[in-house]
Each structure stands twice: as C-alpha cells, then as structure tokens.
Design an enzyme around this catalytic site. Structure first.
Site, PDB file in Angstrom:
ATOM      1  N   CYS A  78      -5.817  -3.350   7.204  1.00  0.00           N
ATOM      2  CA  CYS A  78      -6.868  -2.606   7.176  1.00  0.00           C
ATOM      3  C   CYS A  78      -8.205  -3.442   6.644  1.00  0.00           C
ATOM      4  CB  CYS A  78      -6.889  -1.249   6.249  1.00  0.00           C
ATOM      5  SG  CYS A  78      -6.375  -1.478   4.590  1.00  0.00           S
TER       6      CYS A  78
ATOM      7  N   CYS B  11       0.996  -1.195   0.228  1.00  0.00           N
ATOM      8  CA  CYS B  11       0.055  -0.170   0.088  1.00  0.00           C
ATOM      9  C   CYS B  11       1.034   1.340   0.013  1.00  0.00           C
ATOM     10  CB  CYS B  11      -0.960  -0.021   1.138  1.00  0.00           C
ATOM     11  SG  CYS B  11      -1.940   1.360   1.153  1.00  0.00           S
TER      12      CYS B  11
END
Length: 358
Positions: free
Chosen positions: A197, A101
């Site tokens: 997440c 990410c």
C-alpha cells in the site's frame, strides 16, 4: 452475534460483509487509516487503503445498512510496519509488510477495538477457513486454491482464531464477484490490490529513502571467493535471487546470493549457488499453541505463491525452528516467512533468519 468487518474497499471484504448480514449478524463496518494519501508517491499503483477505497467501502456499508467508521492507526502502522520494513532492508533482509500489517494492526489493534465495542468477532475478506476440533481451533486453506491466503495468517493464536470469521473460506472468487455484481456493489469489477500500500509502484528503495531521509552508501559486488565484481548502489536495493538491475556486465548471468550489511557488500554467484536445503526460522507461532517435542514430517513453503515442499522440521530448544527440505530450495530469503502445512491444515510459521546446507 456482533461482528466488526474490516472493509478494504475491495470486493472480497464487501461480500464478506454481505454474507454475515445474511446470517443475521449485527455488524460494524470499518476501514483502517494507515497513512496520509500524500505521504508516498501513490500514482498508478493497485493498492488498498486509498481515499477511493474508503469511499467504496462506505458505499457498500451504506447499501447494506450497517454503520461504518474509519479508525486512525497511522502511528501504529508507522511503528509496526513501516519502521520494521526500513530496518529489515537496512539489515539485508526482505520483509513482508502485508503480514506485519495483518499481525500487528488488523488482528491486534483492530481486534482490541472490536472487543471494546462489544463485538464477538472480527471478520475479514481473507480466503481461509477456521474449524474447531475438540478444544482447539484449526486454521485451514481456502477451498479456492488459487486465492488461498492461509500463508499470511500463520501468526493467529487460539484466542484470535476463536473470535475471527472468514466468510469467504468456502467460496470461489468467481462466485464472490458474481454476488457483488448481483447486489449492485460499486466494486464488483474492481481489480484486486497487488502492490504494497505504501509502495504502489514497486520502487521500495525510493520510499525507504523518502521516509528515512537517508542516502545509502555504495559498496562492492563480490564473488564467493572475495573478488570485486563491481559497485552496488546501496544494499537496500537488492534481494536474494535478484538478477536484473545489477548494472554490471559479465560473461554469464549473475544473481544476488547473499547480502552482507556488516561490510556493505553483496555476494553474486551462479543460479546453482542459490539452492539450499536448510532454513532457520524464529518468532515461530505454532497455531495449536504447543510446539512439537520431536521432529515432524510435513510440507512447507517459503514464499506466498510457491507450491508446498516436503520437509522435516526440528524444533530447537531456543524456540528457533530448523526446516530441512527433501529437495534444495531456490533463493531462501531472510525476512520472508516459512509456513508449515499438514494437508489443508496450517501448523504454524515464522520469519526466516538464515540458511545453509546440512
């Protein structure tokens, strides 16, 4: 000077924004929207990127008097992070989606957006330092060793380092929280995010099945000499070094030693079978921009919280880097990252692909 500050809704990026504000930077605050909150089971997790995180970031931006935006990167997140996450587990590797990410979203797509909006820098709340030496930028560990995040930033290029700010690199975490509290930030006491997440409860196999809409076949647990020891519930459910959750009884503790997607088997063995001194790493990024022409002595780590270990590094002609540790390392895990250090300086890193003893 103008900077875009990536705001996760946590205390670190909020204080980073304040530090830049106090240094008279013109700022734009932003949060990346990476997926819909109901895409995955998010109950009880301690993650970033939730709706509450967005509102916390917006509150801090309003308090600082800086513009704030939410940028939609759901498609890129799916392509560069979630799809890769699933593919890795399907092929017997254990990925690090937070590094992906950072690499493909925050310091690539968001960096491109910052340049488009006329920003000189992108800034984050990472605990790391950037310094310039002669004509090169150097990535260094944070002063707060307990919070150092240089391990997850090894992919940064010279261009990116030249346009990146880490305002917290010289600060202690306790100092950061004190600053947030004294400035009335809503997230001053907010716990740090700890989970992936999109896997907030740690059940990554459930998320993989939910997202891929696949059921993964059972297979055999086998010993190193080929004896069948039991049945596993799908290769995606295991990682090297794992002991718990195997679901088989044995006279002594057994550990996952290797994953073999080619025949859907999982090799089990003793704890002693987990130790190897050599790892091979691809997709290697040398932060200086130049690979060494001969072997070097340095220190290396193969997981985020591991202390650095002495090693000799051999760059290969095909771009693969061979790392030979002075002392064998436990549970070397393909798919995870190996990062090299010279004191406080990060030399570079890449993705581990295999291991052996040499």
């Amino acid at each position: 000077m103008k900077a875009m500050i990536a705001m996760s809704g946590g205390v670190d990026s909020s204080v980073a924004a304040l530090v830049l504000k106090q240094k008279d930077f013109e700022e734009i605050g932003c949060t990346m929207k990476l997926f819909e909150s109901n895409d995955y089971d998010s109950a009880n997790g301690r993650t970033c990127c939730s709706i509450d995180d967005v509102e916390d970031a917006r509150s801090v931006a309003f308090r600082l008097g800086i513009p704030y935006y939410v940028f939609n990167y759901k498609d890129k997140f799916k392509e560069n992070v979630i799809d890769k996450f699933i593919e890795s587990y399907e092929n017997g590797r254990t990925p690090n989606p937070c590094i992906d990410c950072n690499r493909y979203l925050k310091f690539s797509k968001l960096y491109e957006r910052a340049k488009f909006l006329g920003c000189d820098y992108i800034a984050t709340g990472h605990y790391a330092r950037i310094e310039k030496s002669s004509d090169r930028f150097i990535l260094k560990k944070a002063l707060d060793s307990s919070k150092d995040q240089s391990y997850v930033l090894y992919f940064l290029t010279q261009e990116q380092l030249g346009h990146t700010l880490f305002p917290l690199g010289n600060m202690q975490k306790t100092e950061v929280r004190a600053i947030a509290e004294s400035n009335g930030f809503i997230n001053a006491d907010k716990p740090d995010s700890q989970d992936i997440c999109f896997v907030p409860n740690g059940d990554y196999a459930k998320v993989i099945e939910q997202y891929s809409k696949k059921q993964y076949s059972k297979g055999n647990f086998i010993s190193a000499d080929g004896r069948v020891l039991g049945t596993h519930n799908g290769i995606i459910r295991y990682t090297i070094g794992q002991r718990k959750g195997l679901g088989i009884s044995a006279e002594k503790p057994l550990y996952v030693c290797r994953l073999c997607p080619e025949d859907n088997t999982v090799i089990l063995g003793d704890n002693d079978d987990l130790f190897y001194n050599t790892v091979y790493v691809n997709e290697f990024n040398w932060i200086s921009g130049e690979a060494p022409t001969e072997s070097i002595r340095c220190r290396a780590k193969i997981r985020y919280r591991q202390p650095e270990q002495s090693a000799t590094v051999y760059p290969q002609a095909d771009g693969v880097v061979k790392i030979v540790f002075d002392v064998p390392q436990r549970a070397i895990t393909p798919g995870q990252s190996a990062v090299l250090y010279d004191g406080d300086i990060v030399l570079g890193g890449g993705t581990m692909i295999s291991f052996d003893n040499t």
